[in-house]
Motif scaffolding. Structure first.
Motif, PDB file in Angstrom:
ATOM      1  N   TYR A  13       0.839  -1.208   0.000  1.00 28.33           N
ATOM      2  CA  TYR A  13       0.000   0.000   0.000  1.00 28.33           C
ATOM      3  C   TYR A  13       0.871   1.253   0.000  1.00 28.33           C
ATOM      4  O   TYR A  13       0.583   2.225  -0.707  1.00 28.33           O
ATOM      5  N   LEU A  14       1.930   1.225   0.796  1.00 28.68           N
ATOM      6  CA  LEU A  14       2.845   2.362   0.832  1.00 28.68           C
ATOM      7  C   LEU A  14       3.551   2.523  -0.511  1.00 28.68           C
ATOM      8  O   LEU A  14       3.735   3.642  -1.000  1.00 28.68           O
ATOM      9  N   ASP A  15       3.941   1.418  -1.112  1.00 28.09           N
ATOM     10  CA  ASP A  15       4.582   1.469  -2.426  1.00 28.09           C
ATOM     11  C   ASP A  15       3.638   2.023  -3.490  1.00 28.09           C
ATOM     12  O   ASP A  15       4.081   2.631  -4.475  1.00 28.09           O
ATOM     13  N   ALA A  16       2.329   1.826  -3.288  1.00 29.35           N
ATOM     14  CA  ALA A  16       1.333   2.285  -4.257  1.00 29.35           C
ATOM     15  C   ALA A  16       0.995   3.763  -4.102  1.00 29.35           C
ATOM     16  O   ALA A  16       0.276   4.320  -4.936  1.00 29.35           O
ATOM     17  N   GLY A  17       1.486   4.392  -3.036  1.00 27.03           N
ATOM     18  CA  GLY A  17       1.225   5.815  -2.865  1.00 27.03           C
ATOM     19  C   GLY A  17       0.506   6.198  -1.595  1.00 27.03           C
ATOM     20  O   GLY A  17       0.291   7.392  -1.335  1.00 27.03           O
ATOM     21  N   ALA A  18       0.117   5.213  -0.774  1.00 31.87           N
ATOM     22  CA  ALA A  18      -0.475   5.558   0.518  1.00 31.87           C
ATOM     23  C   ALA A  18       0.588   6.209   1.392  1.00 31.87           C
ATOM     24  O   ALA A  18       1.736   5.755   1.430  1.00 31.87           O
ATOM     25  N   THR A  19       0.217   7.272   2.085  1.00 26.31           N
ATOM     26  CA  THR A  19       1.160   7.926   2.996  1.00 26.31           C
ATOM     27  C   THR A  19       1.207   7.222   4.337  1.00 26.31           C
ATOM     28  O   THR A  19       2.211   7.293   5.044  1.00 26.31           O
ATOM     29  N   ASP A  20       0.110   6.560   4.703  1.00 30.47           N
ATOM     30  CA  ASP A  20       0.009   5.845   5.972  1.00 30.47           C
ATOM     31  C   ASP A  20      -0.886   4.633   5.766  1.00 30.47           C
ATOM     32  O   ASP A  20      -1.714   4.608   4.847  1.00 30.47           O
ATOM     33  N   VAL A  21      -0.717   3.634   6.638  1.00 34.63           N
ATOM     34  CA  VAL A  21      -1.660   2.519   6.672  1.00 34.63           C
ATOM     35  C   VAL A  21      -2.210   2.378   8.086  1.00 34.63           C
ATOM     36  O   VAL A  21      -1.485   2.563   9.070  1.00 34.63           O
ATOM     37  N   VAL A  22      -3.503   2.106   8.163  1.00 32.66           N
ATOM     38  CA  VAL A  22      -4.178   1.865   9.432  1.00 32.66           C
ATOM     39  C   VAL A  22      -4.542   0.388   9.490  1.00 32.66           C
ATOM     40  O   VAL A  22      -5.177  -0.130   8.566  1.00 32.66           O
TER      41      VAL A  22
END
Length: 296
Positions: free
Chosen positions: A263-272
């Motif tokens: 998810y971070l690699d895809a452009g998310a700045t954070d994951v919950v």
């Protein structure tokens, strides 16, 4: 079941913070109030960031939401984030006996009122869906700024969110959807409006278990409801998975960490990390995954 929900949640929050978790998010339900609970946690556990994921805008008036959010921000000494959602028509109709069909229009007007209060400290607004023209002060000392995120996943909602909020907090939006649709759409809307680059805070259902088949059964039972909601149906289809369980991060700790990093690699700045099961062993495993993600 705990004798006192607030005491129990605060104890769990202290445990999470001591284990290295930097932020927790509280979901709105029909029993507890998420904004109030987040503020209480933030006050009781100094240094722990808190937020709501998410509070539906219906049937709440933005004046009320603004006062609650600012109070929570003051209580947490600047560690509160407001996460809002568009809601779901049928559960709202059943619960409240009415419905709010113009969801997108209400979102724009709701955020417009919040933006005025949080940015300017005053509001006088008369729209098609709601009005806000209070005769008394609307600010809370120590209650600003309040970051605002919206669980926006469709093009219209993302457009409005990019213009008026600080980012999006999508649930069940996979890496492909974030990279190819959510990220570019909200970034362009924010840029066109002259706003800072928005955050993309991806909420992901998680269960750490070596018994993958059972974990997927738990995911199916917990997440099947979302397959009945049109907005989530579109997100599931966009990601190209056959079933909503394909959007859950399940498996060994190593496998879950790899899924979350995608998810971070895809452009998310954070994951919950949204737990699919809350047994003690599950929570401990979740803390360890969170630490590994924070260290990347």
């Amino acid at each position: 079941q705990a004798a006192n929900l607030v005491d129990d949640v605060i104890d769990r929050a202290r445990e999470a913070h001591a284990s290295g978790v930097g932020q927790i998010w509280v979901a709105q339900q029909f029993d507890h109030d998420a904004i109030t609970l987040a503020g209480l946690i933030g006050s009781a556990v100094p240094g722990l960031a808190v937020g709501t994921s998410v509070v539906p805008i219906n049937p709440r008036h933005p004046l009320t939401v603004a006062s609650q959010a600012q109070t929570a921000q003051a209580a947490s000494h600047g560690n509160f984030s407001l996460g809002l959602g568009l809601g779901a028509h049928e559960p709202e109709r059943l619960a409240f006996g009415t419905s709010w069909p113009n969801t997108i229009g209400r979102l724009r007007e709701h955020l417009t009122v919040l933006r005025a209060i949080f940015d300017d400290g005053a509001v006088s607004f008369h729209g098609n869906e709601l009005s806000a023209n209070p005769a008394w002060p609307v600010t809370v000392a120590g209650g600003s700024p309040v970051p605002v995120y919206v669980a926006a996943m469709g093009p219209k909602a993302l457009q409005i969110t990019g213009e008026l909020a600080d980012g999006t907090l999508p649930f069940l939006a996979g890496p492909r959807t974030i990279a190819e649709f959510i990220g570019p759409t909200i970034a362009k809307a924010a840029d066109d409006a002259g706003r800072p680059s928005p955050k993309i805070i991806a909420a992901v259902p998680v269960l750490v278990s070596d018994d993958v088949d059972t974990a997927r059964e738990v995911a199916a039972a917990k997440l099947g409801f979302y397959e009945t909601i049109p907005s989530y149906q579109k997100v599931i289809a966009r990601e190209g998975v056959d079933h909503v369980t394909g959007l859950a991060a399940v498996g060994s700790a190593e496998a879950v960490v790899d899924q979350l990093k995608s998810y971070l690699d895809a452009g998310a700045t954070d994951v919950v990390l949204s737990p699919l099961r809350a047994e003690d062993a599950d929570v401990i495993a979740l803390f360890e995954v969170a630490r590994q993600i924070d260290s990347t």
